[in-house]
Design a protein around this motif. Structure first.
Motif, PDB file in Angstrom:
ATOM      1  N   THR A   1      -1.547  -6.835   0.744  1.00 38.58           N
ATOM      2  CA  THR A   1      -1.703  -5.465   0.244  1.00 38.58           C
ATOM      3  C   THR A   1      -0.387  -4.706   0.328  1.00 38.58           C
ATOM      4  OG1 THR A   1      -4.062  -5.315   0.767  1.00 38.58           O
ATOM      5  CG2 THR A   1      -2.842  -3.250   0.675  1.00 38.58           C
TER       6      THR A   1
ATOM      7  N   LEU B   1       0.001  -1.142 -10.076  1.00 36.32           N
ATOM      8  CA  LEU B   1      -1.352  -1.666  -9.903  1.00 36.32           C
ATOM      9  C   LEU B   1      -2.275  -0.591  -9.326  1.00 36.32           C
ATOM     10  CD1 LEU B   1      -0.700  -5.219  -8.382  1.00 36.32           C
ATOM     11  CD2 LEU B   1      -1.495  -4.693 -10.691  1.00 36.32           C
ATOM     12  N   LYS B   2      -3.514  -0.605  -9.783  1.00 33.24           N
ATOM     13  CA  LYS B   2      -4.516   0.265  -9.198  1.00 33.24           C
ATOM     14  C   LYS B   2      -4.893  -0.249  -7.819  1.00 33.24           C
ATOM     15  CE  LYS B   2      -6.576   1.337 -13.715  1.00 33.24           C
ATOM     16  NZ  LYS B   2      -7.807   1.249 -14.536  1.00 33.24           N
TER      17      LYS B   2
ATOM     18  N   SER C   1      -7.774  -0.681  -6.561  1.00 30.03           N
ATOM     19  CA  SER C   1      -8.846  -1.665  -6.663  1.00 30.03           C
ATOM     20  C   SER C   1      -8.292  -3.033  -7.011  1.00 30.03           C
ATOM     21  CB  SER C   1      -9.872  -1.225  -7.717  1.00 30.03           C
ATOM     22  OG  SER C   1      -9.259  -1.065  -8.985  1.00 30.03           O
ATOM     23  N   GLU C   2      -7.265  -3.070  -7.860  1.00 34.00           N
ATOM     24  CA  GLU C   2      -6.632  -4.344  -8.230  1.00 34.00           C
ATOM     25  C   GLU C   2      -5.868  -4.930  -7.051  1.00 34.00           C
ATOM     26  OE1 GLU C   2      -5.834  -3.484 -12.980  1.00 34.00           O
ATOM     27  OE2 GLU C   2      -4.357  -2.821 -11.481  1.00 34.00           O
TER      28      GLU C   2
ATOM     29  N   LEU D   1      -8.433  -6.377  -4.610  1.00 30.04           N
ATOM     30  CA  LEU D   1      -9.020  -7.623  -5.097  1.00 30.04           C
ATOM     31  C   LEU D   1      -8.033  -8.782  -4.969  1.00 30.04           C
ATOM     32  CD1 LEU D   1     -11.319  -9.132  -6.474  1.00 30.04           C
ATOM     33  CD2 LEU D   1     -10.381  -8.414  -8.681  1.00 30.04           C
ATOM     34  N   LEU D   2      -6.795  -8.567  -5.366  1.00 33.04           N
ATOM     35  CA  LEU D   2      -5.779  -9.621  -5.274  1.00 33.04           C
ATOM     36  C   LEU D   2      -5.501  -9.999  -3.819  1.00 33.04           C
ATOM     37  CD1 LEU D   2      -3.293  -8.384  -8.024  1.00 33.04           C
ATOM     38  CD2 LEU D   2      -4.739 -10.427  -8.120  1.00 33.04           C
TER      39      LEU D   2
END
Length: 206
Positions: free
Chosen positions: A130, A140-141, A143-144, A147-148
């Motif tokens: 993160t 990047l958002k 949420s993205e 998730l990643l």
């Protein structure tokens, strides 16, 4: 007094800023719990979590480190190593991870230590990924990013390598090393790269 209100406001603001890190740590930990509990793996079932090299080699090394913490063995020379010998190289190669300090609290249950250490290392994979994504790909958002980060933490390689728990130090440090490389190329700053690579070598010579 307005101080409690001010303090609460500051805390709430900081929590909002840190929530993505909290979730990127917590979600992989929860997923590991679900996987092991549904698979009947210790500490949630009867199947041992000491598989592969963990059962035939690493658990003995953890036991040796426990003896060091208890003063029953030493790093300079120990008779718990074959017929006796120096153990500094052994410690540096296998046991220098700071997470192994938790062995102090699991003197009678190495299997529980393996579960706790596995969860922490997976969580750190998420947290450090993160950090890297937010610094390197600011577009990047959140949420993205989350998730990643979760995908990185619970990737097939990470889950598989829990049976080689020492290797996981290299996995959770990898995003920090990648950030150090990017920081060196983008901003001509080397301190992060030097520190993270040094930590990776120190924590896990693998």
């Amino acid at each position: 007094s307005r101080w409690p209100v001010v303090i609460n406001t500051i805390l709430i603001t900081k929590i909002k800023k840190l929530y993505i890190y909290i979730f990127s740590f917590a979600v992989p930990v929860v997923m590991l719990y679900i996987i092991w509990s549904k698979s009947n793996i210790f500490p949630f079932g009867e199947i041992s979590n000491l598989r592969g090299d963990l059962s035939i080699q690493y658990v003995d090394l953890y036991s040796y480190l426990q003896n060091v913490f208890q003063g029953k063995a030493g790093l300079d020379y120990t008779f718990t190593k074959s017929l006796g010998g120096g153990a500094i190289a052994l410690y540096a190669y296998y046991l220098a991870s700071p997470i192994n300090l938790l062995l102090i609290f699991f003197q009678k249950n190495l299997q529980l230590f393996v579960y706790i250490a596995s969860a922490i290392k997976l969580g750190l994979c998420g947290v450090f990924e993160t950090f890297y994504l937010r610094k390197r790909f600011s577009e990047l958002k959140e949420s993205e990013v989350l998730l990643l980060s979760i995908c990185f933490a619970v990737s097939y390689y990470s889950i598989l390598q829990i049976q080689n728990l020492m290797w996981m130090d290299g996995v959770y440090l990898l995003p920090l090393i990648m950030y150090g490389v990017w920081d060196r190329l983008e901003h001509n700053k080397s301190y992060c790269l030097i520190f993270t690579v040094s930590a990776s070598i120190l924590f896990n010579w693998y």
